[in-house]
Design a protein around this motif. Structure first.
Motif, short mmCIF file in Angstrom:
data_model
loop_
_atom_site.label_atom_id
_atom_site.label_comp_id
_atom_site.label_asym_id
_atom_site.label_seq_id
_atom_site.Cartn_x
_atom_site.Cartn_y
_atom_site.Cartn_z
N TYR A 109 -30.38 -46.33 13.31
CA TYR A 109 -30.74 -45.68 14.48
C TYR A 109 -30.96 -46.49 15.57
O TYR A 109 -31.30 -47.60 15.57
CB TYR A 109 -32.14 -44.97 14.28
CG TYR A 109 -32.11 -44.14 13.04
CD1 TYR A 109 -31.63 -42.91 12.86
CD2 TYR A 109 -32.83 -44.44 11.91
CE1 TYR A 109 -31.78 -42.11 11.84
CE2 TYR A 109 -32.94 -43.72 10.66
CZ TYR A 109 -32.27 -42.44 10.51
OH TYR A 109 -32.54 -41.74 9.68
N THR A 161 -26.03 -40.21 18.66
CA THR A 161 -25.31 -39.75 17.59
C THR A 161 -24.24 -40.50 17.03
O THR A 161 -24.11 -40.75 15.71
CB THR A 161 -25.01 -38.36 17.84
OG1 THR A 161 -25.87 -37.32 18.36
CG2 THR A 161 -24.37 -37.45 16.52
N THR A 162 -23.35 -40.96 18.00
CA THR A 162 -22.35 -41.94 17.68
C THR A 162 -22.90 -43.22 16.94
O THR A 162 -22.34 -43.65 15.94
CB THR A 162 -21.77 -42.47 18.73
OG1 THR A 162 -21.24 -41.00 19.67
CG2 THR A 162 -20.52 -43.18 18.52
N VAL A 217 -25.56 -43.31 14.83
CA VAL A 217 -25.78 -43.05 13.40
C VAL A 217 -24.67 -42.94 12.73
O VAL A 217 -24.49 -43.70 11.68
CB VAL A 217 -26.62 -41.82 13.46
CG1 VAL A 217 -27.03 -41.33 12.03
CG2 VAL A 217 -28.02 -41.93 14.38
N VAL A 218 -23.75 -42.42 13.15
CA VAL A 218 -22.41 -41.91 12.43
C VAL A 218 -21.62 -43.30 12.27
O VAL A 218 -21.16 -43.57 11.13
CB VAL A 218 -21.33 -41.13 13.47
CG1 VAL A 218 -20.05 -40.97 12.75
CG2 VAL A 218 -22.31 -39.66 13.45
N GLN A 219 -21.55 -44.24 13.25
CA GLN A 219 -21.00 -45.44 13.16
C GLN A 219 -21.75 -46.55 12.42
O GLN A 219 -21.15 -47.46 11.71
CB GLN A 219 -20.47 -46.16 14.41
CG GLN A 219 -19.20 -45.10 15.10
CD GLN A 219 -18.27 -44.71 14.70
OE1 GLN A 219 -17.77 -45.64 13.75
NE2 GLN A 219 -17.77 -43.53 14.84
N ALA A 258 -23.71 -45.78 9.67
CA ALA A 258 -23.88 -45.49 8.27
C ALA A 258 -22.87 -46.36 7.35
O ALA A 258 -23.55 -46.72 6.43
CB ALA A 258 -23.85 -44.00 8.12
N TRP A 305 -14.30 -47.90 10.50
CA TRP A 305 -14.18 -48.04 12.04
C TRP A 305 -12.74 -48.29 12.37
O TRP A 305 -12.61 -47.75 13.65
CB TRP A 305 -14.82 -49.33 12.34
CG TRP A 305 -16.43 -49.53 12.16
CD1 TRP A 305 -17.01 -48.40 12.39
CD2 TRP A 305 -17.24 -50.67 11.91
NE1 TRP A 305 -18.50 -48.85 12.22
CE2 TRP A 305 -18.55 -49.88 12.16
CE3 TRP A 305 -17.03 -51.70 11.92
CZ2 TRP A 305 -19.67 -50.81 11.85
CZ3 TRP A 305 -18.06 -52.61 11.50
CH2 TRP A 305 -19.23 -52.15 11.55
N SER A 340 -12.28 -44.55 13.56
CA SER A 340 -12.98 -44.31 14.53
C SER A 340 -12.55 -44.79 15.91
O SER A 340 -13.10 -44.47 16.98
CB SER A 340 -14.60 -44.20 14.23
OG SER A 340 -14.84 -45.44 14.16
#
Length: 473
Positions: A190, A213-214, A216-218, A220, A462, A465
Protein backbone atom coordinates in the motif's frame (compact mmCIF):
# COMPACT_ATOMS: atom_id res chain seq x y z
CA UNK A 1 32.11 4.07 25.48
CA UNK A 2 35.33 3.91 23.48
CA UNK A 3 33.51 2.19 20.60
CA UNK A 4 30.86 4.94 20.54
CA UNK A 5 33.58 7.60 20.52
CA UNK A 6 35.34 5.93 17.57
CA UNK A 7 32.06 5.63 15.67
CA UNK A 8 31.22 9.28 16.31
CA UNK A 9 34.72 10.35 15.20
CA UNK A 10 34.49 8.25 12.02
CA UNK A 11 31.15 9.84 11.17
CA UNK A 12 32.59 13.35 11.54
CA UNK A 13 35.54 12.38 9.34
CA UNK A 14 33.15 11.05 6.68
CA UNK A 15 31.14 14.28 6.87
CA UNK A 16 34.32 16.36 6.48
CA UNK A 17 35.34 14.32 3.43
CA UNK A 18 31.82 14.77 2.02
CA UNK A 19 32.14 18.53 2.45
CA UNK A 20 35.48 18.58 0.61
CA UNK A 21 34.04 16.49 -2.24
CA UNK A 22 30.95 18.72 -2.42
CA UNK A 23 33.07 21.88 -2.59
CA UNK A 24 35.28 20.36 -5.29
CA UNK A 25 32.25 19.46 -7.41
CA UNK A 26 30.56 22.81 -6.83
CA UNK A 27 33.66 24.82 -7.80
CA UNK A 28 34.63 22.67 -10.79
CA UNK A 29 34.04 23.96 -14.34
CA UNK A 30 30.58 22.89 -15.56
CA UNK A 31 30.34 19.55 -17.32
CA UNK A 32 29.06 19.70 -20.90
CA UNK A 33 25.35 20.39 -20.89
CA UNK A 34 25.26 21.70 -17.33
CA UNK A 35 25.45 25.18 -15.89
CA UNK A 36 27.16 26.55 -12.80
CA UNK A 37 23.91 26.16 -10.81
CA UNK A 38 23.70 22.47 -11.75
CA UNK A 39 27.25 21.81 -10.53
CA UNK A 40 26.43 23.47 -7.23
CA UNK A 41 23.24 21.43 -6.91
CA UNK A 42 25.18 18.24 -7.67
CA UNK A 43 27.73 19.09 -4.97
CA UNK A 44 24.97 19.64 -2.42
CA UNK A 45 23.27 16.34 -3.35
CA UNK A 46 26.53 14.40 -3.00
CA UNK A 47 27.12 15.97 0.43
CA UNK A 48 23.59 15.08 1.55
CA UNK A 49 23.78 11.50 0.21
CA UNK A 50 27.06 10.77 2.03
CA UNK A 51 25.76 12.25 5.28
CA UNK A 52 22.51 10.31 5.03
CA UNK A 53 24.57 7.14 4.70
CA UNK A 54 27.22 7.67 7.38
CA UNK A 55 27.20 11.22 8.68
CA UNK A 56 26.97 12.39 12.32
CA UNK A 57 23.64 14.17 11.83
CA UNK A 58 20.05 12.96 11.94
CA UNK A 59 18.39 12.52 8.54
CA UNK A 60 16.10 15.51 8.99
CA UNK A 61 19.06 17.78 9.91
CA UNK A 62 20.78 16.77 6.66
CA UNK A 63 17.58 17.59 4.76
CA UNK A 64 17.32 21.04 6.32
CA UNK A 65 21.00 21.72 5.60
CA UNK A 66 20.46 20.58 2.01
CA UNK A 67 17.54 23.01 1.58
CA UNK A 68 19.69 25.91 2.79
CA UNK A 69 22.72 24.82 0.78
CA UNK A 70 20.65 24.81 -2.42
CA UNK A 71 19.71 28.43 -1.72
CA UNK A 72 22.97 29.79 -0.27
CA UNK A 73 25.08 28.22 -3.03
CA UNK A 74 22.92 29.83 -5.68
CA UNK A 75 21.85 26.47 -7.11
CA UNK A 76 18.21 27.57 -6.94
CA UNK A 77 15.94 30.07 -5.23
CA UNK A 78 14.40 29.79 -1.78
CA UNK A 79 10.91 29.50 -3.24
CA UNK A 80 11.94 26.56 -5.44
CA UNK A 81 14.00 24.74 -2.79
CA UNK A 82 11.25 24.98 -0.16
CA UNK A 83 8.30 24.61 -2.54
CA UNK A 84 7.85 21.00 -1.41
CA UNK A 85 6.12 22.25 1.73
CA UNK A 86 3.30 23.51 -0.48
CA UNK A 87 3.04 20.35 -2.56
CA UNK A 88 0.08 17.98 -2.46
CA UNK A 89 2.34 15.00 -1.61
CA UNK A 90 3.69 16.75 1.50
CA UNK A 91 0.20 17.46 2.81
CA UNK A 92 -1.06 14.00 1.85
CA UNK A 93 1.73 12.54 4.00
CA UNK A 94 1.04 14.85 6.95
CA UNK A 95 -2.65 13.99 6.85
CA UNK A 96 -2.04 10.24 6.46
CA UNK A 97 0.32 10.14 9.45
CA UNK A 98 -2.16 12.12 11.55
CA UNK A 99 -4.89 9.67 10.51
CA UNK A 100 -2.62 6.83 11.63
CA UNK A 101 -2.10 8.57 14.96
CA UNK A 102 -5.89 8.59 15.48
CA UNK A 103 -6.06 4.86 14.73
CA UNK A 104 -3.21 4.17 17.14
CA UNK A 105 -4.45 6.42 19.96
CA UNK A 106 -8.04 5.18 19.80
CA UNK A 107 -7.05 1.52 20.20
CA UNK A 108 -8.84 0.66 16.96
CA UNK A 109 -5.84 -1.14 15.46
CA UNK A 110 -5.48 -3.45 18.45
CA UNK A 111 -9.22 -4.20 18.48
CA UNK A 112 -9.28 -5.06 14.78
CA UNK A 113 -6.18 -7.26 15.16
CA UNK A 114 -7.82 -9.15 18.04
CA UNK A 115 -10.99 -9.66 16.01
CA UNK A 116 -8.99 -11.00 13.06
CA UNK A 117 -7.10 -13.48 15.24
CA UNK A 118 -10.33 -14.67 16.87
CA UNK A 119 -11.86 -15.34 13.46
CA UNK A 120 -9.26 -18.04 12.67
CA UNK A 121 -8.64 -21.47 14.25
CA UNK A 122 -6.43 -21.40 17.39
CA UNK A 123 -3.81 -23.60 15.71
CA UNK A 124 -0.23 -22.47 15.11
CA UNK A 125 -0.94 -21.94 11.42
CA UNK A 126 -4.16 -20.10 12.28
CA UNK A 127 -2.34 -17.81 14.72
CA UNK A 128 0.41 -17.03 12.19
CA UNK A 129 -1.98 -16.42 9.31
CA UNK A 130 -4.17 -14.28 11.58
CA UNK A 131 -1.24 -12.03 12.49
CA UNK A 132 -0.24 -11.69 8.82
CA UNK A 133 -3.80 -10.90 7.72
CA UNK A 134 -4.26 -8.40 10.56
CA UNK A 135 -1.17 -6.52 9.42
CA UNK A 136 -2.01 -6.65 5.72
CA UNK A 137 -5.62 -5.58 6.23
CA UNK A 138 -5.00 -2.63 8.50
CA UNK A 139 -1.54 -1.41 7.42
CA UNK A 140 -2.88 1.28 5.03
CA UNK A 141 -4.30 3.16 8.01
CA UNK A 142 -0.95 3.73 9.75
CA UNK A 143 2.01 5.12 7.79
CA UNK A 144 4.58 4.72 10.56
CA UNK A 145 5.94 1.18 10.41
CA UNK A 146 7.66 1.71 13.78
CA UNK A 147 4.29 2.37 15.39
CA UNK A 148 2.78 -0.78 13.89
CA UNK A 149 5.76 -2.90 14.96
CA UNK A 150 5.55 -1.51 18.51
CA UNK A 151 1.81 -2.13 18.91
CA UNK A 152 1.74 -5.57 17.30
CA UNK A 153 4.86 -6.90 19.05
CA UNK A 154 3.34 -6.10 22.45
CA UNK A 155 0.17 -7.94 21.40
CA UNK A 156 2.23 -10.98 20.41
CA UNK A 157 4.18 -10.84 23.67
CA UNK A 158 0.89 -10.93 25.56
CA UNK A 159 -0.25 -13.95 23.54
CA UNK A 160 3.00 -15.79 24.24
CA UNK A 161 2.84 -15.06 27.98
CA UNK A 162 -0.80 -16.19 28.14
CA UNK A 163 0.06 -19.45 26.40
CA UNK A 164 3.06 -20.01 28.66
CA UNK A 165 5.41 -20.33 25.69
CA UNK A 166 9.16 -20.77 26.30
CA UNK A 167 11.05 -17.57 25.60
CA UNK A 168 12.65 -17.46 22.13
CA UNK A 169 11.24 -20.90 21.37
CA UNK A 170 9.90 -22.03 18.01
CA UNK A 171 6.28 -21.12 18.74
CA UNK A 172 6.93 -17.64 20.11
CA UNK A 173 9.47 -16.88 17.35
CA UNK A 174 6.96 -17.99 14.72
CA UNK A 175 4.35 -15.62 16.15
CA UNK A 176 6.77 -12.67 16.22
CA UNK A 177 8.02 -13.27 12.69
CA UNK A 178 4.45 -13.67 11.38
CA UNK A 179 3.60 -10.33 12.99
CA UNK A 180 6.65 -8.75 11.37
CA UNK A 181 5.67 -10.17 7.99
CA UNK A 182 2.13 -8.80 8.14
CA UNK A 183 2.73 -5.46 9.84
CA UNK A 184 6.09 -4.55 8.26
CA UNK A 185 7.30 -6.67 5.33
CA UNK A 186 3.91 -6.53 3.60
CA UNK A 187 3.57 -2.72 3.93
CA UNK A 188 4.87 -2.04 0.38
CA UNK A 189 1.53 -3.41 -0.81
CA UNK A 190 0.00 0.00 0.00
CA UNK A 191 1.16 3.52 -0.75
CA UNK A 192 -0.01 4.79 2.64
CA UNK A 193 1.35 1.99 4.83
CA UNK A 194 4.92 3.26 5.13
CA UNK A 195 6.66 6.62 4.75
CA UNK A 196 8.80 5.03 1.99
CA UNK A 197 5.67 4.83 -0.13
CA UNK A 198 5.30 8.60 0.00
CA UNK A 199 9.01 9.02 -0.79
CA UNK A 200 8.61 6.93 -3.95
CA UNK A 201 5.51 8.77 -5.16
CA UNK A 202 7.08 12.13 -4.37
CA UNK A 203 10.14 11.35 -6.49
CA UNK A 204 8.18 10.19 -9.56
CA UNK A 205 8.64 12.50 -12.57
CA UNK A 206 5.64 14.31 -13.99
CA UNK A 207 3.61 11.98 -16.17
CA UNK A 208 4.50 8.89 -14.12
CA UNK A 209 2.10 9.45 -11.20
CA UNK A 210 0.27 6.47 -9.69
CA UNK A 211 -3.00 6.44 -7.77
CA UNK A 212 -3.64 4.59 -4.52
CA UNK A 213 -5.50 1.81 -6.35
CA UNK A 214 -2.91 1.52 -9.12
CA UNK A 215 -0.23 1.13 -6.45
CA UNK A 216 -2.02 -1.86 -4.88
CA UNK A 217 -2.67 -3.56 -8.21
CA UNK A 218 0.91 -3.17 -9.45
CA UNK A 219 2.52 -4.01 -6.09
CA UNK A 220 0.61 -7.26 -5.60
CA UNK A 221 2.65 -9.41 -8.07
CA UNK A 222 5.85 -8.37 -6.29
CA UNK A 223 4.80 -8.40 -2.63
CA UNK A 224 2.36 -11.30 -2.40
CA UNK A 225 4.71 -14.09 -3.66
CA UNK A 226 7.27 -13.05 -1.06
CA UNK A 227 4.58 -13.08 1.65
CA UNK A 228 3.39 -16.57 0.67
CA UNK A 229 6.94 -17.97 0.63
CA UNK A 230 7.84 -16.44 4.01
CA UNK A 231 4.53 -17.51 5.57
CA UNK A 232 5.05 -21.10 4.40
CA UNK A 233 8.62 -21.06 5.74
CA UNK A 234 7.52 -19.79 9.17
CA UNK A 235 4.79 -22.42 9.51
CA UNK A 236 7.18 -25.19 8.43
CA UNK A 237 10.27 -24.13 10.40
CA UNK A 238 8.70 -22.91 13.63
CA UNK A 239 5.70 -25.19 14.10
CA UNK A 240 5.82 -26.46 17.72
CA UNK A 241 5.72 -30.17 18.46
CA UNK A 242 2.61 -29.61 20.53
CA UNK A 243 0.33 -26.64 21.20
CA UNK A 244 0.38 -24.92 24.58
CA UNK A 245 -2.88 -23.54 25.97
CA UNK A 246 -5.55 -21.72 23.99
CA UNK A 247 -4.80 -18.35 22.49
CA UNK A 248 -8.54 -17.65 22.15
CA UNK A 249 -8.81 -17.28 25.94
CA UNK A 250 -6.19 -14.53 25.94
CA UNK A 251 -7.64 -12.79 22.89
CA UNK A 252 -11.14 -12.88 24.37
CA UNK A 253 -9.90 -11.44 27.69
CA UNK A 254 -8.02 -8.65 25.90
CA UNK A 255 -11.04 -7.79 23.79
CA UNK A 256 -13.31 -7.85 26.82
CA UNK A 257 -10.92 -5.58 28.74
CA UNK A 258 -11.19 -3.00 25.96
CA UNK A 259 -14.93 -2.79 26.55
CA UNK A 260 -17.44 -1.62 23.94
CA UNK A 261 -16.38 0.56 21.03
CA UNK A 262 -15.49 4.04 22.26
CA UNK A 263 -16.70 7.20 20.58
CA UNK A 264 -13.18 7.80 19.22
CA UNK A 265 -13.08 4.33 17.68
CA UNK A 266 -16.50 4.77 16.05
CA UNK A 267 -15.64 8.17 14.60
CA UNK A 268 -12.20 6.99 13.46
CA UNK A 269 -13.71 3.90 11.83
CA UNK A 270 -16.20 5.97 9.84
CA UNK A 271 -13.53 8.42 8.72
CA UNK A 272 -11.19 5.56 7.78
CA UNK A 273 -13.78 3.83 5.62
CA UNK A 274 -14.72 7.05 3.86
CA UNK A 275 -11.07 8.06 3.35
CA UNK A 276 -10.01 4.68 1.95
CA UNK A 277 -13.06 4.64 -0.30
CA UNK A 278 -12.26 8.08 -1.71
CA UNK A 279 -8.59 7.16 -2.18
CA UNK A 280 -9.58 4.06 -4.15
CA UNK A 281 -12.09 5.91 -6.34
CA UNK A 282 -10.06 9.04 -7.08
CA UNK A 283 -10.37 8.51 -10.83
CA UNK A 284 -14.16 8.64 -10.55
CA UNK A 285 -14.63 11.76 -8.41
CA UNK A 286 -11.34 13.57 -9.29
CA UNK A 287 -10.80 14.84 -5.74
CA UNK A 288 -7.07 14.72 -5.01
CA UNK A 289 -5.97 12.29 -2.33
CA UNK A 290 -4.27 15.14 -0.46
CA UNK A 291 -7.55 17.06 -0.23
CA UNK A 292 -9.38 13.94 0.96
CA UNK A 293 -6.73 13.32 3.62
CA UNK A 294 -6.75 16.90 4.91
CA UNK A 295 -10.55 16.86 5.08
CA UNK A 296 -10.30 13.68 7.16
CA UNK A 297 -7.71 15.35 9.41
CA UNK A 298 -9.93 18.38 9.97
CA UNK A 299 -12.86 16.08 10.78
CA UNK A 300 -10.75 14.19 13.33
CA UNK A 301 -9.75 17.48 14.97
CA UNK A 302 -13.26 18.90 14.79
CA UNK A 303 -14.78 15.81 16.45
CA UNK A 304 -12.16 15.86 19.20
CA UNK A 305 -10.55 12.54 18.22
CA UNK A 306 -7.26 14.36 17.69
CA UNK A 307 -6.18 17.29 19.84
CA UNK A 308 -3.32 19.77 19.68
CA UNK A 309 -1.05 17.71 21.93
CA UNK A 310 -1.40 14.70 19.65
CA UNK A 311 -0.72 16.83 16.56
CA UNK A 312 2.41 18.17 18.30
CA UNK A 313 3.59 14.56 18.79
CA UNK A 314 3.53 13.72 15.07
CA UNK A 315 6.97 12.65 13.72
CA UNK A 316 7.88 16.06 12.33
CA UNK A 317 11.57 15.16 12.00
CA UNK A 318 10.61 12.29 9.67
CA UNK A 319 8.36 14.64 7.70
CA UNK A 320 11.21 17.13 7.26
CA UNK A 321 13.46 14.35 5.95
CA UNK A 322 10.64 13.35 3.60
CA UNK A 323 10.45 16.94 2.35
CA UNK A 324 14.17 16.75 1.60
CA UNK A 325 13.55 13.66 -0.55
CA UNK A 326 10.78 15.46 -2.41
CA UNK A 327 12.97 18.50 -3.02
CA UNK A 328 15.38 16.34 -5.04
CA UNK A 329 12.54 15.59 -7.42
CA UNK A 330 12.13 19.35 -7.98
CA UNK A 331 15.67 20.75 -7.89
CA UNK A 332 17.47 18.06 -9.92
CA UNK A 333 15.21 18.23 -13.02
CA UNK A 334 15.22 22.03 -12.82
CA UNK A 335 19.03 22.07 -12.96
CA UNK A 336 19.26 19.06 -15.38
CA UNK A 337 21.38 17.08 -12.90
CA UNK A 338 19.10 14.08 -13.45
CA UNK A 339 20.08 14.09 -17.13
CA UNK A 340 23.75 14.06 -16.16
CA UNK A 341 23.24 11.08 -13.85
CA UNK A 342 21.44 9.22 -16.60
CA UNK A 343 24.15 9.92 -19.15
CA UNK A 344 26.87 8.89 -16.69
CA UNK A 345 25.34 5.65 -15.39
CA UNK A 346 23.41 4.24 -18.34
CA UNK A 347 26.49 3.14 -20.39
CA UNK A 348 27.85 1.17 -17.43
CA UNK A 349 24.49 -0.48 -16.74
CA UNK A 350 24.05 -1.26 -20.45
CA UNK A 351 27.31 -3.20 -20.41
CA UNK A 352 25.90 -5.43 -17.67
CA UNK A 353 22.36 -5.82 -18.98
CA UNK A 354 19.51 -4.11 -20.77
CA UNK A 355 17.05 -6.82 -19.78
CA UNK A 356 14.53 -5.35 -17.27
CA UNK A 357 14.52 -8.48 -15.09
CA UNK A 358 18.29 -8.70 -14.82
CA UNK A 359 18.50 -4.95 -14.24
CA UNK A 360 16.03 -5.17 -11.34
CA UNK A 361 17.83 -8.20 -9.89
CA UNK A 362 21.06 -6.19 -10.09
CA UNK A 363 19.35 -3.32 -8.25
CA UNK A 364 18.24 -5.79 -5.59
CA UNK A 365 21.80 -7.02 -5.09
CA UNK A 366 23.03 -3.42 -4.85
CA UNK A 367 20.43 -2.73 -2.15
CA UNK A 368 21.49 -5.81 -0.15
CA UNK A 369 25.13 -4.70 -0.33
CA UNK A 370 24.34 -1.12 0.66
CA UNK A 371 22.11 -2.25 3.53
CA UNK A 372 25.26 -3.26 5.41
CA UNK A 373 26.12 0.46 5.62
CA UNK A 374 22.82 2.33 5.10
CA UNK A 375 20.29 1.56 7.83
CA UNK A 376 17.73 4.15 6.67
CA UNK A 377 15.35 2.68 4.09
CA UNK A 378 14.12 6.18 3.28
CA UNK A 379 17.63 7.40 2.50
CA UNK A 380 18.37 4.29 0.43
CA UNK A 381 15.19 4.68 -1.64
CA UNK A 382 15.92 8.37 -2.18
CA UNK A 383 19.55 7.93 -3.24
CA UNK A 384 18.99 4.99 -5.58
CA UNK A 385 15.86 6.39 -7.19
CA UNK A 386 17.59 9.69 -7.94
CA UNK A 387 20.72 8.04 -9.32
CA UNK A 388 19.23 5.06 -11.21
CA UNK A 389 15.91 6.44 -12.44
CA UNK A 390 17.24 7.82 -15.76
CA UNK A 391 18.93 4.50 -16.59
CA UNK A 392 15.80 2.54 -15.65
CA UNK A 393 13.62 4.73 -17.87
CA UNK A 394 15.99 4.28 -20.79
CA UNK A 395 15.51 0.50 -20.77
CA UNK A 396 11.74 0.81 -20.39
CA UNK A 397 11.23 0.49 -16.63
CA UNK A 398 8.66 2.77 -14.96
CA UNK A 399 10.32 4.82 -12.18
CA UNK A 400 7.76 3.47 -9.69
CA UNK A 401 8.99 -0.08 -10.39
CA UNK A 402 12.56 0.94 -9.55
CA UNK A 403 11.46 2.56 -6.29
CA UNK A 404 9.35 -0.44 -5.31
CA UNK A 405 12.15 -2.94 -5.86
CA UNK A 406 14.51 -0.85 -3.74
CA UNK A 407 11.83 -0.45 -1.05
CA UNK A 408 10.84 -4.13 -0.84
CA UNK A 409 14.41 -5.43 -0.84
CA UNK A 410 15.56 -2.86 1.76
CA UNK A 411 12.62 -3.69 4.00
CA UNK A 412 13.39 -7.42 3.85
CA UNK A 413 17.05 -7.13 4.88
CA UNK A 414 17.52 -7.87 8.58
CA UNK A 415 20.14 -10.60 8.27
CA UNK A 416 21.93 -8.71 11.04
CA UNK A 417 19.69 -6.88 13.51
CA UNK A 418 21.32 -3.45 13.06
CA UNK A 419 20.38 -3.40 9.36
CA UNK A 420 16.68 -2.85 10.02
CA UNK A 421 15.64 -0.28 12.66
CA UNK A 422 11.97 -1.33 12.38
CA UNK A 423 12.88 -4.91 13.27
CA UNK A 424 14.78 -3.61 16.31
CA UNK A 425 11.71 -1.63 17.43
CA UNK A 426 9.62 -4.80 17.39
CA UNK A 427 12.36 -6.83 19.05
CA UNK A 428 12.86 -4.37 21.91
CA UNK A 429 9.12 -3.75 22.39
CA UNK A 430 8.75 -7.50 22.92
CA UNK A 431 11.69 -7.26 25.37
CA UNK A 432 13.71 -9.69 23.22
CA UNK A 433 11.70 -12.56 24.73
CA UNK A 434 10.03 -13.88 21.57
CA UNK A 435 12.85 -14.64 19.14
CA UNK A 436 16.58 -14.61 18.56
CA UNK A 437 18.34 -12.52 15.93
CA UNK A 438 19.52 -15.73 14.27
CA UNK A 439 15.90 -16.89 13.80
CA UNK A 440 15.01 -13.52 12.28
CA UNK A 441 18.10 -13.57 10.05
CA UNK A 442 17.07 -16.93 8.60
CA UNK A 443 13.63 -15.54 7.69
CA UNK A 444 15.29 -12.47 6.17
CA UNK A 445 17.31 -14.69 3.83
CA UNK A 446 14.22 -16.68 2.86
CA UNK A 447 12.34 -13.42 2.37
CA UNK A 448 15.01 -12.09 0.02
CA UNK A 449 14.78 -15.28 -2.07
CA UNK A 450 11.02 -14.68 -2.14
CA UNK A 451 11.54 -11.08 -3.26
CA UNK A 452 13.75 -12.09 -6.19
CA UNK A 453 11.15 -14.66 -7.22
CA UNK A 454 8.50 -11.97 -6.84
CA UNK A 455 10.49 -9.63 -9.11
CA UNK A 456 10.49 -12.27 -11.85
CA UNK A 457 6.73 -12.79 -11.52
CA UNK A 458 6.07 -9.06 -11.35
CA UNK A 459 8.13 -8.22 -14.46
CA UNK A 460 5.90 -10.60 -16.41
CA UNK A 461 2.78 -8.84 -15.05
CA UNK A 462 4.23 -5.33 -15.47
CA UNK A 463 4.81 -5.94 -19.18
CA UNK A 464 1.06 -6.34 -19.65
CA UNK A 465 0.30 -3.20 -17.62
CA UNK A 466 2.95 -1.10 -19.39
CA UNK A 467 5.10 -0.57 -16.32
CA UNK A 468 7.88 -2.54 -18.02
CA UNK A 469 8.25 -2.33 -21.78
CA UNK A 470 9.06 -5.53 -23.71
CA UNK A 471 12.62 -5.79 -25.02
CA UNK A 472 12.87 -3.78 -28.18
CA UNK A 473 9.52 -2.14 -27.40
Amino acid sequence: MAVETRQRTSRWIVSAIATIIALWISLSPPVAGLGVEAMRALGVVVWAAINWIHGPFDDFVVSLAMFLAFVLSGATTFSVAFSVFGSSMWWLTVGAIALGAAVQNSGLLKRLALRTLLALPPTFAGQCIGLVLAGMLFSPTLATANGKAAIASRLVLGMAESLGLPERGRHSAGLFLSMFLGFVLATPLYMTANICGFVIVGLLPRGYEVSWTTWVVQAAPLVLPMCVIVMAAIIHLFKPKEMSGNSRDYLTRELSAMGPLSRSEVVTSIILVVTLGLWMTERLHHIESASVTLLSLLTLIGTGVLNRQQIDRLPWSMLIFYAGSLSLGIVLPATHVDSLLGAALTPYISRVTQHPLYFLWLVGLIVIALRFAVVSSNALVTILMVSLMPAAQQIGIHPWVLGMVVFVVAQTVFIFAYQNPIYLVGYHCSEGRLNTHAQAGLISIIGLVGVFIGIAIAVFAWRYSGFVKPLGG
